[in-house]
Design a protein around this motif. Sequence first.
Motif, PDB file in Angstrom:
ATOM      1  N   GLU A  71     -36.031 -53.620 -34.715  1.00  0.00           N
ATOM      2  CA  GLU A  71     -35.859 -53.297 -36.140  1.00  0.00           C
ATOM      3  C   GLU A  71     -34.367 -53.301 -36.501  1.00  0.00           C
ATOM      4  O   GLU A  71     -33.975 -53.794 -37.560  1.00  0.00           O
ATOM      5  CB  GLU A  71     -36.496 -51.953 -36.489  1.00  0.00           C
ATOM      6  CG  GLU A  71     -36.348 -51.586 -37.956  1.00  0.00           C
ATOM      7  CD  GLU A  71     -36.819 -52.657 -38.936  1.00  0.00           C
ATOM      8  OE1 GLU A  71     -36.154 -52.834 -39.979  1.00  0.00           O
ATOM      9  OE2 GLU A  71     -37.850 -53.334 -38.667  1.00  0.00           O
ATOM     10  N   ALA A  72     -33.534 -52.786 -35.596  1.00  0.00           N
ATOM     11  CA  ALA A  72     -32.088 -52.829 -35.833  1.00  0.00           C
ATOM     12  C   ALA A  72     -31.603 -54.284 -35.871  1.00  0.00           C
ATOM     13  O   ALA A  72     -30.713 -54.623 -36.673  1.00  0.00           O
ATOM     14  CB  ALA A  72     -31.343 -52.045 -34.759  1.00  0.00           C
ATOM     15  N   TYR A  73     -32.182 -55.150 -35.046  1.00  0.00           N
ATOM     16  CA  TYR A  73     -31.823 -56.574 -35.071  1.00  0.00           C
ATOM     17  C   TYR A  73     -32.167 -57.184 -36.431  1.00  0.00           C
ATOM     18  O   TYR A  73     -31.392 -57.969 -36.987  1.00  0.00           O
ATOM     19  CB  TYR A  73     -32.561 -57.347 -33.975  1.00  0.00           C
ATOM     20  CG  TYR A  73     -32.169 -57.027 -32.558  1.00  0.00           C
ATOM     21  CD1 TYR A  73     -31.047 -56.254 -32.247  1.00  0.00           C
ATOM     22  CD2 TYR A  73     -32.926 -57.509 -31.496  1.00  0.00           C
ATOM     23  CE1 TYR A  73     -30.699 -55.981 -30.933  1.00  0.00           C
ATOM     24  CE2 TYR A  73     -32.579 -57.247 -30.178  1.00  0.00           C
ATOM     25  CZ  TYR A  73     -31.474 -56.480 -29.900  1.00  0.00           C
ATOM     26  OH  TYR A  73     -31.144 -56.224 -28.591  1.00  0.00           O
ATOM     27  N   ARG A  74     -33.353 -56.842 -36.952  1.00  0.00           N
ATOM     28  CA  ARG A  74     -33.743 -57.360 -38.270  1.00  0.00           C
ATOM     29  C   ARG A  74     -32.790 -56.850 -39.346  1.00  0.00           C
ATOM     30  O   ARG A  74     -32.407 -57.585 -40.268  1.00  0.00           O
ATOM     31  CB  ARG A  74     -35.196 -56.990 -38.574  1.00  0.00           C
ATOM     32  CG  ARG A  74     -36.206 -57.747 -37.713  1.00  0.00           C
ATOM     33  CD  ARG A  74     -37.644 -57.479 -38.109  1.00  0.00           C
ATOM     34  NE  ARG A  74     -38.174 -56.240 -37.587  1.00  0.00           N
ATOM     35  CZ  ARG A  74     -38.745 -56.085 -36.386  1.00  0.00           C
ATOM     36  NH1 ARG A  74     -38.828 -57.118 -35.553  1.00  0.00           N
ATOM     37  NH2 ARG A  74     -39.231 -54.911 -36.017  1.00  0.00           N
ATOM     38  N   GLN A  75     -32.376 -55.598 -39.224  1.00  0.00           N
ATOM     39  CA  GLN A  75     -31.423 -55.022 -40.175  1.00  0.00           C
ATOM     40  C   GLN A  75     -30.061 -55.709 -40.045  1.00  0.00           C
ATOM     41  O   GLN A  75     -29.401 -55.981 -41.047  1.00  0.00           O
ATOM     42  CB  GLN A  75     -31.287 -53.525 -39.945  1.00  0.00           C
ATOM     43  CG  GLN A  75     -30.465 -52.827 -40.997  1.00  0.00           C
ATOM     44  CD  GLN A  75     -30.499 -51.329 -40.839  1.00  0.00           C
ATOM     45  OE1 GLN A  75     -31.190 -50.768 -40.016  1.00  0.00           O
ATOM     46  NE2 GLN A  75     -29.711 -50.646 -41.649  1.00  0.00           N
ATOM     47  N   ASP A  76     -29.633 -56.001 -38.816  1.00  0.00           N
ATOM     48  CA  ASP A  76     -28.381 -56.742 -38.621  1.00  0.00           C
ATOM     49  C   ASP A  76     -28.408 -58.054 -39.403  1.00  0.00           C
ATOM     50  O   ASP A  76     -27.405 -58.436 -40.021  1.00  0.00           O
ATOM     51  CB  ASP A  76     -28.154 -57.061 -37.134  1.00  0.00           C
ATOM     52  CG  ASP A  76     -27.662 -55.885 -36.330  1.00  0.00           C
ATOM     53  OD1 ASP A  76     -27.323 -54.837 -36.905  1.00  0.00           O
ATOM     54  OD2 ASP A  76     -27.630 -56.019 -35.080  1.00  0.00           O
ATOM     55  N   TRP A  77     -29.550 -58.750 -39.351  1.00  0.00           N
ATOM     56  CA  TRP A  77     -29.655 -60.025 -40.065  1.00  0.00           C
ATOM     57  C   TRP A  77     -29.529 -59.802 -41.569  1.00  0.00           C
ATOM     58  O   TRP A  77     -28.766 -60.497 -42.248  1.00  0.00           O
ATOM     59  CB  TRP A  77     -30.980 -60.724 -39.734  1.00  0.00           C
ATOM     60  CG  TRP A  77     -31.042 -62.064 -40.387  1.00  0.00           C
ATOM     61  CD1 TRP A  77     -31.684 -62.387 -41.556  1.00  0.00           C
ATOM     62  CD2 TRP A  77     -30.388 -63.257 -39.960  1.00  0.00           C
ATOM     63  NE1 TRP A  77     -31.486 -63.705 -41.873  1.00  0.00           N
ATOM     64  CE2 TRP A  77     -30.693 -64.266 -40.899  1.00  0.00           C
ATOM     65  CE3 TRP A  77     -29.592 -63.573 -38.857  1.00  0.00           C
ATOM     66  CZ2 TRP A  77     -30.219 -65.565 -40.777  1.00  0.00           C
ATOM     67  CZ3 TRP A  77     -29.121 -64.874 -38.734  1.00  0.00           C
ATOM     68  CH2 TRP A  77     -29.428 -65.853 -39.687  1.00  0.00           C
ATOM     69  N   ARG A  78     -30.285 -58.844 -42.099  1.00  0.00           N
ATOM     70  CA  ARG A  78     -30.260 -58.583 -43.542  1.00  0.00           C
ATOM     71  C   ARG A  78     -28.857 -58.179 -44.008  1.00  0.00           C
ATOM     72  O   ARG A  78     -28.436 -58.535 -45.096  1.00  0.00           O
ATOM     73  CB  ARG A  78     -31.274 -57.503 -43.914  1.00  0.00           C
ATOM     74  CG  ARG A  78     -32.728 -57.953 -43.798  1.00  0.00           C
ATOM     75  CD  ARG A  78     -33.692 -56.924 -44.362  1.00  0.00           C
ATOM     76  NE  ARG A  78     -33.656 -55.645 -43.683  1.00  0.00           N
ATOM     77  CZ  ARG A  78     -34.417 -55.291 -42.645  1.00  0.00           C
ATOM     78  NH1 ARG A  78     -35.293 -56.162 -42.154  1.00  0.00           N
ATOM     79  NH2 ARG A  78     -34.325 -54.093 -42.115  1.00  0.00           N
ATOM     80  N   GLN A  79     -28.149 -57.416 -43.164  1.00  0.00           N
ATOM     81  CA  GLN A  79     -26.812 -56.942 -43.527  1.00  0.00           C
ATOM     82  C   GLN A  79     -25.708 -57.928 -43.121  1.00  0.00           C
ATOM     83  O   GLN A  79     -24.528 -57.656 -43.338  1.00  0.00           O
ATOM     84  CB  GLN A  79     -26.550 -55.583 -42.888  1.00  0.00           C
ATOM     85  CG  GLN A  79     -27.459 -54.507 -43.425  1.00  0.00           C
ATOM     86  CD  GLN A  79     -27.250 -53.172 -42.739  1.00  0.00           C
ATOM     87  OE1 GLN A  79     -26.576 -53.059 -41.710  1.00  0.00           O
ATOM     88  NE2 GLN A  79     -27.833 -52.133 -43.306  1.00  0.00           N
ATOM     89  N   GLU A  80     -26.106 -59.036 -42.501  1.00  0.00           N
ATOM     90  CA  GLU A  80     -25.177 -60.084 -42.084  1.00  0.00           C
ATOM     91  C   GLU A  80     -24.126 -59.573 -41.100  1.00  0.00           C
ATOM     92  O   GLU A  80     -22.951 -59.947 -41.170  1.00  0.00           O
ATOM     93  CB  GLU A  80     -24.527 -60.746 -43.308  1.00  0.00           C
ATOM     94  CG  GLU A  80     -25.546 -61.415 -44.195  1.00  0.00           C
ATOM     95  CD  GLU A  80     -24.965 -62.204 -45.342  1.00  0.00           C
ATOM     96  OE1 GLU A  80     -23.991 -61.730 -45.976  1.00  0.00           O
ATOM     97  OE2 GLU A  80     -25.488 -63.304 -45.608  1.00  0.00           O
ATOM     98  N   THR A  81     -24.560 -58.742 -40.175  1.00  0.00           N
ATOM     99  CA  THR A  81     -23.668 -58.260 -39.116  1.00  0.00           C
ATOM    100  C   THR A  81     -24.012 -58.846 -37.752  1.00  0.00           C
ATOM    101  O   THR A  81     -23.231 -58.720 -36.814  1.00  0.00           O
ATOM    102  CB  THR A  81     -23.696 -56.723 -39.030  1.00  0.00           C
ATOM    103  OG1 THR A  81     -25.040 -56.289 -38.783  1.00  0.00           O
ATOM    104  CG2 THR A  81     -23.168 -56.092 -40.307  1.00  0.00           C
ATOM    105  N   GLY A  82     -25.183 -59.484 -37.638  1.00  0.00           N
ATOM    106  CA  GLY A  82     -25.575 -60.066 -36.362  1.00  0.00           C
ATOM    107  C   GLY A  82     -26.865 -60.849 -36.479  1.00  0.00           C
ATOM    108  O   GLY A  82     -27.591 -60.746 -37.472  1.00  0.00           O
TER     109      GLY A  82
END
Length: 194
Positions: A71-82
Amino acid sequence: MTRALSTPPVIASGLLGGSAQPVLPATGDLLLRPWDDIDAPAFLAAYQDDEIRRWHTRRPSGEGQVREWFEAYRQDWRQETGGHWAITRDGDEVLGRIALRGLDFDDGTAGVAYWVLPAARGAGVASRGLGALTAWALDEIGFHRLELDHSTRNHASCGVATKSGYLLEGTKRSAAVHDDGRHDMHLHARVRDH
């Protein structure tokens, strides 16, 4: 706080997070795809491997934590951090992991990290996955520089980096803590040609 730049960003904000994370084909039968909750057992099992544990000190404690990471990975994508991908055979069998971290759109830079499961080692999985991710990040998205670092004792990772065109730029002395103490780290980078 927004900082004022004298130059425009290399990559426009919203380019990644405004769309779904892509599936990236690699040579052979490999596909890089976003992690799915059904991958939690394979991901957790990877961190039972001695070699992966040797080089990666951040480890999940159970499948629940793995799903939190996903879920943190998906959030990284949405926030453009990873961006975090499973390296798979035909989109199904998980063979490894590859990620872009520390995305800096202003300067057009990012870091790369990867691991491969024991059964898939020696078949070019890491280098083919790295090649696909590198081509996408540099040529399609427009990053200018990708970096990766690894312990100077991790000869396999050094081989993958070199084979994939990441030039060795130097040694960061005593830069990371592993289970057996501090390690010097090799810094490799690949820079876009145009």
